[in-house]
Write a protein that holds these residues in place. Structure first.
Motif, PDB file in Angstrom:
ATOM      1  N   HIS A 184       0.843  -1.398   0.012  1.00 16.39           N
ATOM      2  CA  HIS A 184      -0.069  -0.141   0.037  1.00 16.39           C
ATOM      3  C   HIS A 184       0.772   1.170   0.058  1.00 16.39           C
ATOM      4  N   ILE A 185       1.597   1.220   0.733  1.00 16.53           N
ATOM      5  CA  ILE A 185       2.971   2.341   0.883  1.00 16.53           C
ATOM      6  C   ILE A 185       3.529   2.588  -0.430  1.00 16.53           C
ATOM      7  N   ARG A 186       3.811   1.756  -1.171  1.00 10.83           N
ATOM      8  CA  ARG A 186       4.729   1.626  -2.483  1.00 10.83           C
ATOM      9  C   ARG A 186       3.744   2.232  -3.575  1.00 10.83           C
ATOM     10  N   GLY A 187       2.458   2.078  -3.143  1.00 17.69           N
ATOM     11  CA  GLY A 187       1.297   2.397  -4.109  1.00 17.69           C
ATOM     12  C   GLY A 187       1.034   4.065  -4.033  1.00 17.69           C
ATOM     13  N   LEU A 188       1.439   4.781  -2.795  1.00 15.54           N
ATOM     14  CA  LEU A 188       1.244   6.093  -2.614  1.00 15.54           C
ATOM     15  C   LEU A 188       2.042   7.166  -3.348  1.00 15.54           C
ATOM     16  N   ALA A 189       3.142   6.507  -4.077  1.00 12.49           N
ATOM     17  CA  ALA A 189       4.075   7.273  -4.882  1.00 12.49           C
ATOM     18  C   ALA A 189       3.544   8.114  -5.646  1.00 12.49           C
ATOM     19  N   ALA A 190       3.942   9.608  -5.789  1.00 11.57           N
ATOM     20  CA  ALA A 190       3.203  10.688  -6.634  1.00 11.57           C
ATOM     21  C   ALA A 190       4.278  11.635  -6.699  1.00 11.57           C
ATOM     22  N   ASP A 191       3.759  12.984  -7.176  1.00 10.80           N
ATOM     23  CA  ASP A 191       5.008  13.816  -7.563  1.00 10.80           C
ATOM     24  C   ASP A 191       5.262  14.478  -6.292  1.00 10.80           C
ATOM     25  N   ASN A 192       4.655  14.755  -5.367  1.00 14.44           N
ATOM     26  CA  ASN A 192       5.125  15.264  -4.032  1.00 14.44           C
ATOM     27  C   ASN A 192       5.169  14.307  -2.967  1.00 14.44           C
ATOM     28  N   VAL A 193       5.023  12.654  -3.257  1.00 11.52           N
ATOM     29  CA  VAL A 193       5.154  11.848  -2.275  1.00 11.52           C
ATOM     30  C   VAL A 193       6.166  10.763  -2.726  1.00 11.52           C
ATOM     31  N   LEU A 194       7.080  10.809  -2.008  1.00 11.18           N
ATOM     32  CA  LEU A 194       8.379   9.824  -2.406  1.00 11.18           C
ATOM     33  C   LEU A 194       8.269   8.687  -1.386  1.00 11.18           C
ATOM     34  N   LYS A 222      22.601   0.598  14.994  1.00 16.98           N
ATOM     35  CA  LYS A 222      23.394   1.677  14.550  1.00 16.98           C
ATOM     36  C   LYS A 222      23.684   1.466  12.985  1.00 16.98           C
ATOM     37  N   GLU A 223      24.303   0.453  12.581  1.00 18.50           N
ATOM     38  CA  GLU A 223      24.489   0.261  11.239  1.00 18.50           C
ATOM     39  C   GLU A 223      23.183   0.398  10.138  1.00 18.50           C
ATOM     40  N   ALA A 224      22.111  -0.244  10.632  1.00 14.37           N
ATOM     41  CA  ALA A 224      20.726  -0.019   9.931  1.00 14.37           C
ATOM     42  C   ALA A 224      20.547   1.481   9.690  1.00 14.37           C
ATOM     43  N   HIS A 225      20.467   2.309  10.781  1.00 16.51           N
ATOM     44  CA  HIS A 225      20.254   3.670  10.726  1.00 16.51           C
ATOM     45  C   HIS A 225      21.152   4.358   9.843  1.00 16.51           C
ATOM     46  N   GLU A 226      22.526   3.951   9.764  1.00 14.08           N
ATOM     47  CA  GLU A 226      23.387   4.576   8.748  1.00 14.08           C
ATOM     48  C   GLU A 226      23.181   4.344   7.402  1.00 14.08           C
ATOM     49  N   LEU A 227      22.592   3.120   7.032  1.00 14.98           N
ATOM     50  CA  LEU A 227      22.431   2.885   5.776  1.00 14.98           C
ATOM     51  C   LEU A 227      21.105   3.753   5.280  1.00 14.98           C
ATOM     52  N   LEU A 228      20.270   3.825   6.374  1.00 19.46           N
ATOM     53  CA  LEU A 228      18.911   4.556   5.823  1.00 19.46           C
ATOM     54  C   LEU A 228      19.251   5.852   5.605  1.00 19.46           C
ATOM     55  N   ALA A 229      20.189   6.391   6.528  1.00 20.43           N
ATOM     56  CA  ALA A 229      20.687   7.950   6.526  1.00 20.43           C
ATOM     57  C   ALA A 229      21.080   8.227   5.232  1.00 20.43           C
ATOM     58  N   ALA A 230      22.069   7.303   4.780  1.00 19.03           N
ATOM     59  CA  ALA A 230      22.680   7.587   3.560  1.00 19.03           C
ATOM     60  C   ALA A 230      21.676   7.591   2.121  1.00 19.03           C
ATOM     61  N   ARG A 231      20.582   6.619   2.331  1.00 17.87           N
ATOM     62  CA  ARG A 231      19.735   6.560   1.180  1.00 17.87           C
ATOM     63  C   ARG A 231      18.863   7.714   1.536  1.00 17.87           C
ATOM     64  N   LEU A 232      18.293   8.515   2.362  1.00 14.19           N
ATOM     65  CA  LEU A 232      17.817   9.577   2.770  1.00 14.19           C
ATOM     66  C   LEU A 232      18.473  10.861   2.165  1.00 14.19           C
ATOM     67  N   ASP A 233      19.814  11.070   2.468  1.00 15.45           N
ATOM     68  CA  ASP A 233      20.644  11.970   1.887  1.00 15.45           C
ATOM     69  C   ASP A 233      20.559  12.039   0.402  1.00 15.45           C
ATOM     70  N   GLU A 234      20.486  10.853  -0.105  1.00 15.46           N
ATOM     71  CA  GLU A 234      20.545  10.751  -1.727  1.00 15.46           C
ATOM     72  C   GLU A 234      19.179  11.398  -2.038  1.00 15.46           C
ATOM     73  N   MET A 235      18.174  11.077  -1.449  1.00 12.07           N
ATOM     74  CA  MET A 235      16.693  11.438  -1.925  1.00 12.07           C
ATOM     75  C   MET A 235      16.531  12.849  -1.646  1.00 12.07           C
ATOM     76  N   LEU A 236      17.303  13.434  -0.657  1.00 11.93           N
ATOM     77  CA  LEU A 236      17.144  14.880  -0.164  1.00 11.93           C
ATOM     78  C   LEU A 236      17.857  15.805  -1.058  1.00 11.93           C
ATOM     79  N   ARG A 237      18.848  15.222  -1.691  1.00 14.54           N
ATOM     80  CA  ARG A 237      19.868  16.030  -2.412  1.00 14.54           C
ATOM     81  C   ARG A 237      19.041  17.030  -3.844  1.00 14.54           C
ATOM     82  N   PRO A 238      18.258  16.456  -4.526  1.00 13.80           N
ATOM     83  CA  PRO A 238      17.718  17.167  -5.602  1.00 13.80           C
ATOM     84  C   PRO A 238      16.798  17.905  -4.948  1.00 13.80           C
ATOM     85  N   LEU A 239      16.355  18.146  -3.626  1.00 16.64           N
ATOM     86  CA  LEU A 239      15.266  18.685  -3.187  1.00 16.64           C
ATOM     87  C   LEU A 239      15.857  20.252  -2.414  1.00 16.64           C
ATOM     88  N   ARG A 240      17.031  20.216  -2.288  1.00 17.57           N
ATOM     89  CA  ARG A 240      17.659  21.429  -1.765  1.00 17.57           C
ATOM     90  C   ARG A 240      17.574  22.503  -2.457  1.00 17.57           C
TER      91      ARG A 240
END
Length: 245
Positions: A184-194, A222-240
């Motif tokens: 269901h969550i994957r199906g929410l993807a839209a222009d302003n929903v990533l 901690k390792e899991a959160h670091e992996l997620l932080a790196a992915r989040l950083d990638e997603m946020l880069r084009p939004l700056r």
């Protein structure tokens, strides 16, 4: 005499197990009820603009424990509004105060693990709880997007294999419920929903979260959160501001 002692010990152990089960079920039911909508009222009033675009991380203990790295740490004002033990039902009562009223540029939504664990342990409430979870996550994403923010919705990371001590109070139904909600969550993807597909990143084609990425059944290492932080950083880069699109 030995037989009698063994019988008494067995009865005591059974009583302890039944008491713990009752406690866990009561706690599970509590998680599906609203509490503490004004938890961050004072912090919200005191929050000042930093001159940077704001990202609010909203949800449960996994949201509370979310870390940021790279450009995210330096380029964004990061505001954590995660509450340990909270279900999406409870979180829904504070979404306006803790997200919309803070006027973020981005909202990271991390919720649902407590709903899923509770629902799996309360079969009579399972379908209603899953329906509420889907509705709440949809509402969070839609209201964030309608406010002008970009909503980033995390899929729910499946729990790890439960420890023996947790097994009497655990239902493996949780994995199927999470798979259903993640679809269901994957199906929410839209222009302003990533979609931050945390479950695909950390669990992938495995059945459960690897133990080195967990601190207990539902919390991430901690390792899991670091992996997620790196992915989040990638997603946020084009939004700056000023980033090329």
């Amino acid at each position: 005499m030995l037989s009698l002692l063994c019988l008494l010990l067995a009865c005591s152990l059974m009583s302890a197990v039944m008491g713990a089960r009752s406690f866990f079920q009561d706690r599970s039911e509590l998680r599906l009820r609203p509490i503490d909508p004004g938890r961050f009222a004072e912090a919200n009033r005191a929050l000042q603009s930093s001159g940077k675009d704001r990202i609010v991380i909203f949800g449960d203990s996994r949201a509370h424990q979310t870390t940021v790295s790279g450009d995210t740490a330096s380029a964004w004002q990061v505001v954590s509004r995660g509450v340990s033990g909270e279900s999406s039902v409870q979180a829904s009562y504070r979404f306006q105060n803790d997200v919309i009223d803070l006027r973020p540029r981005v909202v990271l939504i991390v919720t649902g693990i407590n709903d899923a664990v509770a629902a799996a342990n309360l079969p009579g409430m399972e379908r209603a709880a899953v329906a509420n979870l889907k509705a709440n996550v949809s509402r969070f994403a839609q209201e964030a997007a309608a406010s002008g923010a970009v909503a980033i919705v995390s899929t729910i990371v499946r729990p790890t294999t439960p420890r023996l001590i947790r097994r009497p109070f655990w239902s493996d139904r949780v994995y199927a419920l999470i798979d259903e909600v993640n679809a269901h969550i994957r199906g929410l993807a839209a222009d302003n929903v990533l979609i931050l597909d945390a479950d695909a990143l950390l669990v992938g084609d495995k059945t459960t979260l690897p133990w080195h990425l967990a601190t207990d059944e539902v919390h991430l290492s901690k390792e899991a959160h670091e992996l997620l932080a790196a992915r989040l950083d990638e997603m946020l880069r084009p939004l700056r501001p000023g980033a090329a699109h």
